[in-house]
Write a protein that holds these residues in place. Sequence first.
Motif, PDB file in Angstrom:
ATOM      1  N   SER A   1      13.824   1.671  -3.807  1.00 26.04           N
ATOM      2  CA  SER A   1      12.745   1.623  -4.803  1.00 26.04           C
ATOM      3  C   SER A   1      11.877   0.379  -4.592  1.00 26.04           C
ATOM      4  O   SER A   1      12.316  -0.603  -3.981  1.00 26.04           O
ATOM      5  CB  SER A   1      13.344   1.612  -6.209  1.00 26.04           C
ATOM      6  OG  SER A   1      14.043   0.407  -6.406  1.00 26.04           O
ATOM      7  N   GLU A   2      10.636   0.430  -5.126  1.00 30.71           N
ATOM      8  CA  GLU A   2       9.728  -0.730  -5.017  1.00 30.71           C
ATOM      9  C   GLU A   2      10.376  -1.967  -5.616  1.00 30.71           C
ATOM     10  O   GLU A   2      10.290  -3.066  -5.070  1.00 30.71           O
ATOM     11  CB  GLU A   2       8.416  -0.430  -5.762  1.00 30.71           C
ATOM     12  CG  GLU A   2       7.433   0.428  -4.994  1.00 30.71           C
ATOM     13  CD  GLU A   2       7.083  -0.124  -3.618  1.00 30.71           C
ATOM     14  OE1 GLU A   2       6.633  -1.272  -3.534  1.00 30.71           O
ATOM     15  OE2 GLU A   2       7.262   0.612  -2.627  1.00 30.71           O
ATOM     16  N   ALA A   3      11.057  -1.781  -6.782  1.00 32.44           N
ATOM     17  CA  ALA A   3      11.680  -2.923  -7.474  1.00 32.44           C
ATOM     18  C   ALA A   3      12.701  -3.596  -6.556  1.00 32.44           C
ATOM     19  O   ALA A   3      12.759  -4.831  -6.477  1.00 32.44           O
ATOM     20  CB  ALA A   3      12.345  -2.448  -8.756  1.00 32.44           C
TER      21      ALA A   3
ATOM     22  N   SER B   1      18.106  -3.672   7.228  1.00 30.91           N
ATOM     23  CA  SER B   1      17.770  -2.450   6.480  1.00 30.91           C
ATOM     24  C   SER B   1      16.307  -2.453   6.020  1.00 30.91           C
ATOM     25  O   SER B   1      15.866  -1.531   5.344  1.00 30.91           O
ATOM     26  CB  SER B   1      18.718  -2.254   5.293  1.00 30.91           C
ATOM     27  OG  SER B   1      18.441  -3.194   4.273  1.00 30.91           O
ATOM     28  N   GLY B   2      15.549  -3.508   6.400  1.00 30.77           N
ATOM     29  CA  GLY B   2      14.090  -3.487   6.176  1.00 30.77           C
ATOM     30  C   GLY B   2      13.591  -4.414   5.085  1.00 30.77           C
ATOM     31  O   GLY B   2      12.398  -4.424   4.797  1.00 30.77           O
ATOM     32  N   HIS B   3      14.485  -5.210   4.459  1.00 30.94           N
ATOM     33  CA  HIS B   3      14.020  -6.127   3.404  1.00 30.94           C
ATOM     34  C   HIS B   3      13.176  -7.228   4.063  1.00 30.94           C
ATOM     35  O   HIS B   3      13.540  -7.747   5.117  1.00 30.94           O
ATOM     36  CB  HIS B   3      15.224  -6.743   2.696  1.00 30.94           C
ATOM     37  CG  HIS B   3      14.936  -7.168   1.293  1.00 30.94           C
ATOM     38  ND1 HIS B   3      14.998  -6.308   0.226  1.00 30.94           N
ATOM     39  CD2 HIS B   3      14.544  -8.359   0.775  1.00 30.94           C
ATOM     40  CE1 HIS B   3      14.678  -6.948  -0.879  1.00 30.94           C
ATOM     41  NE2 HIS B   3      14.391  -8.197  -0.582  1.00 30.94           N
ATOM     42  N   ASP B   4      12.069  -7.584   3.419  1.00 34.18           N
ATOM     43  CA  ASP B   4      11.171  -8.594   3.991  1.00 34.18           C
ATOM     44  C   ASP B   4      11.881  -9.954   4.047  1.00 34.18           C
ATOM     45  O   ASP B   4      12.230 -10.514   2.996  1.00 34.18           O
ATOM     46  CB  ASP B   4       9.912  -8.673   3.102  1.00 34.18           C
ATOM     47  CG  ASP B   4       8.876  -9.659   3.652  1.00 34.18           C
ATOM     48  OD1 ASP B   4       9.197 -10.381   4.624  1.00 34.18           O
ATOM     49  OD2 ASP B   4       7.765  -9.698   3.094  1.00 34.18           O
TER      50      ASP B   4
ATOM     51  N   ASN C   1      11.119  -5.510  -3.537  1.00 32.55           N
ATOM     52  CA  ASN C   1      10.433  -6.761  -3.883  1.00 32.55           C
ATOM     53  C   ASN C   1      11.355  -7.855  -4.388  1.00 32.55           C
ATOM     54  O   ASN C   1      10.886  -8.930  -4.767  1.00 32.55           O
ATOM     55  CB  ASN C   1       9.350  -6.480  -4.945  1.00 32.55           C
ATOM     56  CG  ASN C   1       8.248  -5.617  -4.364  1.00 32.55           C
ATOM     57  OD1 ASN C   1       7.941  -5.714  -3.177  1.00 32.55           O
ATOM     58  ND2 ASN C   1       7.672  -4.747  -5.175  1.00 32.55           N
ATOM     59  N   LEU C   2      12.662  -7.585  -4.405  1.00 34.33           N
ATOM     60  CA  LEU C   2      13.589  -8.598  -4.941  1.00 34.33           C
ATOM     61  C   LEU C   2      13.582  -9.844  -4.074  1.00 34.33           C
ATOM     62  O   LEU C   2      13.648  -9.755  -2.831  1.00 34.33           O
ATOM     63  CB  LEU C   2      15.023  -8.044  -4.972  1.00 34.33           C
ATOM     64  CG  LEU C   2      15.353  -7.009  -6.048  1.00 34.33           C
ATOM     65  CD1 LEU C   2      16.732  -6.409  -5.798  1.00 34.33           C
ATOM     66  CD2 LEU C   2      15.272  -7.631  -7.437  1.00 34.33           C
ATOM     67  N   LYS C   3      13.544 -11.003  -4.733  1.00 34.58           N
ATOM     68  CA  LYS C   3      13.675 -12.273  -3.999  1.00 34.58           C
ATOM     69  C   LYS C   3      15.159 -12.633  -4.029  1.00 34.58           C
ATOM     70  O   LYS C   3      15.798 -12.590  -5.087  1.00 34.58           O
ATOM     71  CB  LYS C   3      12.843 -13.363  -4.676  1.00 34.58           C
ATOM     72  CG  LYS C   3      11.352 -13.063  -4.645  1.00 34.58           C
ATOM     73  CD  LYS C   3      10.587 -14.335  -4.997  1.00 34.58           C
ATOM     74  CE  LYS C   3       9.164 -14.033  -5.391  1.00 34.58           C
ATOM     75  NZ  LYS C   3       8.970 -13.868  -6.830  1.00 34.58           N
ATOM     76  N   LEU C   4      15.686 -12.970  -2.857  1.00 32.63           N
ATOM     77  CA  LEU C   4      17.133 -13.168  -2.734  1.00 32.63           C
ATOM     78  C   LEU C   4      17.452 -14.572  -2.257  1.00 32.63           C
ATOM     79  O   LEU C   4      16.731 -15.127  -1.424  1.00 32.63           O
ATOM     80  CB  LEU C   4      17.708 -12.187  -1.693  1.00 32.63           C
ATOM     81  CG  LEU C   4      17.256 -10.725  -1.804  1.00 32.63           C
ATOM     82  CD1 LEU C   4      17.791  -9.929  -0.616  1.00 32.63           C
ATOM     83  CD2 LEU C   4      17.742 -10.122  -3.111  1.00 32.63           C
TER      84      LEU C   4
ATOM     85  N   VAL D   1      21.380  -4.129  -7.526  1.00 29.76           N
ATOM     86  CA  VAL D   1      22.283  -4.757  -6.537  1.00 29.76           C
ATOM     87  C   VAL D   1      22.941  -3.675  -5.675  1.00 29.76           C
ATOM     88  O   VAL D   1      23.060  -3.809  -4.450  1.00 29.76           O
ATOM     89  CB  VAL D   1      23.346  -5.651  -7.233  1.00 29.76           C
ATOM     90  CG1 VAL D   1      24.356  -6.188  -6.228  1.00 29.76           C
ATOM     91  CG2 VAL D   1      22.669  -6.811  -7.979  1.00 29.76           C
ATOM     92  N   THR D   2      23.315  -2.560  -6.315  1.00 26.77           N
ATOM     93  CA  THR D   2      23.927  -1.450  -5.566  1.00 26.77           C
ATOM     94  C   THR D   2      22.945  -0.915  -4.531  1.00 26.77           C
ATOM     95  O   THR D   2      23.293  -0.723  -3.358  1.00 26.77           O
ATOM     96  CB  THR D   2      24.355  -0.317  -6.540  1.00 26.77           C
ATOM     97  OG1 THR D   2      25.275  -0.856  -7.481  1.00 26.77           O
ATOM     98  CG2 THR D   2      24.991   0.846  -5.810  1.00 26.77           C
ATOM     99  N   GLU D   3      21.693  -0.714  -4.961  1.00 27.19           N
ATOM    100  CA  GLU D   3      20.699  -0.149  -4.038  1.00 27.19           C
ATOM    101  C   GLU D   3      20.415  -1.117  -2.887  1.00 27.19           C
ATOM    102  O   GLU D   3      20.325  -0.719  -1.723  1.00 27.19           O
ATOM    103  CB  GLU D   3      19.411   0.171  -4.794  1.00 27.19           C
ATOM    104  CG  GLU D   3      18.512   1.083  -3.981  1.00 27.19           C
ATOM    105  CD  GLU D   3      17.204   1.420  -4.673  1.00 27.19           C
ATOM    106  OE1 GLU D   3      16.771   2.566  -4.548  1.00 27.19           O
ATOM    107  OE2 GLU D   3      16.611   0.541  -5.317  1.00 27.19           O
ATOM    108  N   LEU D   4      20.346  -2.405  -3.236  1.00 25.06           N
ATOM    109  CA  LEU D   4      20.077  -3.425  -2.217  1.00 25.06           C
ATOM    110  C   LEU D   4      21.153  -3.399  -1.115  1.00 25.06           C
ATOM    111  O   LEU D   4      20.853  -3.469   0.079  1.00 25.06           O
ATOM    112  CB  LEU D   4      20.063  -4.798  -2.905  1.00 25.06           C
ATOM    113  CG  LEU D   4      19.847  -6.010  -2.042  1.00 25.06           C
ATOM    114  CD1 LEU D   4      18.406  -6.039  -1.524  1.00 25.06           C
ATOM    115  CD2 LEU D   4      20.126  -7.289  -2.834  1.00 25.06           C
ATOM    116  N   LEU D   5      22.425  -3.288  -1.542  1.00 22.14           N
ATOM    117  CA  LEU D   5      23.530  -3.357  -0.572  1.00 22.14           C
ATOM    118  C   LEU D   5      23.792  -2.015   0.105  1.00 22.14           C
ATOM    119  O   LEU D   5      24.389  -1.965   1.186  1.00 22.14           O
ATOM    120  CB  LEU D   5      24.803  -3.853  -1.268  1.00 22.14           C
ATOM    121  CG  LEU D   5      24.723  -5.301  -1.773  1.00 22.14           C
ATOM    122  CD1 LEU D   5      25.907  -5.629  -2.673  1.00 22.14           C
ATOM    123  CD2 LEU D   5      24.687  -6.279  -0.590  1.00 22.14           C
ATOM    124  N   SER D   6      23.323  -0.922  -0.516  1.00 19.18           N
ATOM    125  CA  SER D   6      23.586   0.413   0.039  1.00 19.18           C
ATOM    126  C   SER D   6      22.936   0.607   1.402  1.00 19.18           C
ATOM    127  O   SER D   6      23.394   1.446   2.183  1.00 19.18           O
ATOM    128  CB  SER D   6      23.061   1.511  -0.890  1.00 19.18           C
ATOM    129  OG  SER D   6      23.794   1.502  -2.058  1.00 19.18           O
TER     130      SER D   6
END
Length: 280
Positions: free
Chosen positions: A2-4, A29-32, A7-10, A156-161
């Motif tokens: 998802s867009e949300a 996985s494509g996170h900026d 855009n998460l800053k980690l 968090v689940t989506e980020l790590l999935s």
Amino acid sequence: MSEATKNLKLSFLGAGSMNGAILRGIVASGHDPKLITATLRSDKRAAELRELGINVLVSDQDAEANAKAVAQTDIVFLGVKPVGITDLCDEISSALSPDKVVVSVAAAITLESMQAHLPANQPVIRSMPNTPLMVGAGVVGLSPARSVSEEQTRLVTELLSGSGDVHVIDEDQQNALSAISGSGPAYAFYLAEAMANAGVAMGLDEKLAIDLARATVAGAGKMLSDPQAVPGELRKAVTSPKGTTEQAIKTFDEQGIPKIIAAGTQAAAARAAQLSEELG
Ligand SMILES: NC(=O)c1ccc[n+]([C@@H]2O[C@H](COP(=O)([O-])OP(=O)(O)OC[C@H]3O[C@@H](n4cnc5c(N)ncnc54)[C@H](OP(=O)(O)O)[C@@H]3O)[C@@H](O)[C@H]2O)c1
């Protein structure tokens, strides 16, 4: 994703084997990478992390490094050794706010012991990841505290999935999960090591024996990565009656290998419980 989530800053406080594996998986996985900040104690590994395009701060050079990283991010991964987790919670406490989620990857450190060193009602998740996350084939167990909203758990689940399987479990199952999937990659490497040594003992050249064992365990792992795969069924499918594999499995059973594996995993879970007592 998802867009949300995109855009998460980690931030990754401590970026050694485990947090480094998670952040590599997330970047792959494509996170900026520009949205990611990692901290290290020393600058030994800073250059290799900066090559990924992420920001790196070094706590030996800047006492505020961890707090600065937290201030600019939405999700904070705590990846120092278990013994350092509560001190790190104290260190970043004033930079936190209820919209930030703290995710600890530390073995044995309970939600209760972290909550005692974080602001009241700070969203915090205890997790148990494993290092194959760095190649997109990891496993993570997440145990969110009551202060974590369903939306925060979902993010968090989506980020790590993107880098592995994510399971949301009760905290009282963490030690058992840790004994299977947290420590488990080492068991698979141990099996490959033992197979290679057995090959050498039967007269194979060492390099050939290692190549055979490595590619065989990796190939079997690939077959197991199908979510429909059942380990026992795959094993039976390659075990012909009265054949060579059957002789090997019969010998493993007679020598008590399943019991030995159960005893090893119970020892790992017991050690996690003991560490919780010692560090809690
Ligand atoms: N390794 C695994 O397979 C695994 C599996 C599941 C969970 N875990 C958990 O992961 C955590 C880390 O273990 P690890 O094996 O990844 O250890 P590690 O490789 O030693 O990494 C620890 C990292 O923390 C950094 N660090 C230490 N103190 C710091 C500070 N005050 N500020 C910023 N950075 C700091 C270190 O920096 P330097 O590099 O500069 O020293 C290093 O990058 C542990 O809590 C462990 O229980 C590990």
